[in-house]
Design a protein around this motif. Sequence first.
Motif: not given
Length: 106
Positions: A84-88, A94-98
């Motif tokens: 779960m930590a890896n998924v997060a 991805g959010l930082l790139r966006l």
Amino acid sequence: MTQPQTQVLAALADPTRWHVLQTLAERGEQTATQLAGPLPVSRPAVIKHLTTLQQHGLVSSRRRGREVLYSANPSRLIETARWMANVAATWEAGLLRLRALAEDTR
């Protein structure tokens, strides 16, 4: 194909199974009778929940005479927490790139 971690999460989605696992983690080995005591379900129902938890590696059992003692297996839960930590972390990246892309277009 479902990942093993998602199967663990599905097993823990049931409140009774979550309570059983939490009780075993806090109190140590217990019989199905001991676990059923404070619950609003029967001993056979608790055994079914224990079987599901055992199938997913969250609980182990051992015989002591005529009794079966169940205990929590934290390694499986730790493995799922790491997943779960890896998924997060992947989502966060991805959010930082966006966000960076959105700020560049201003």
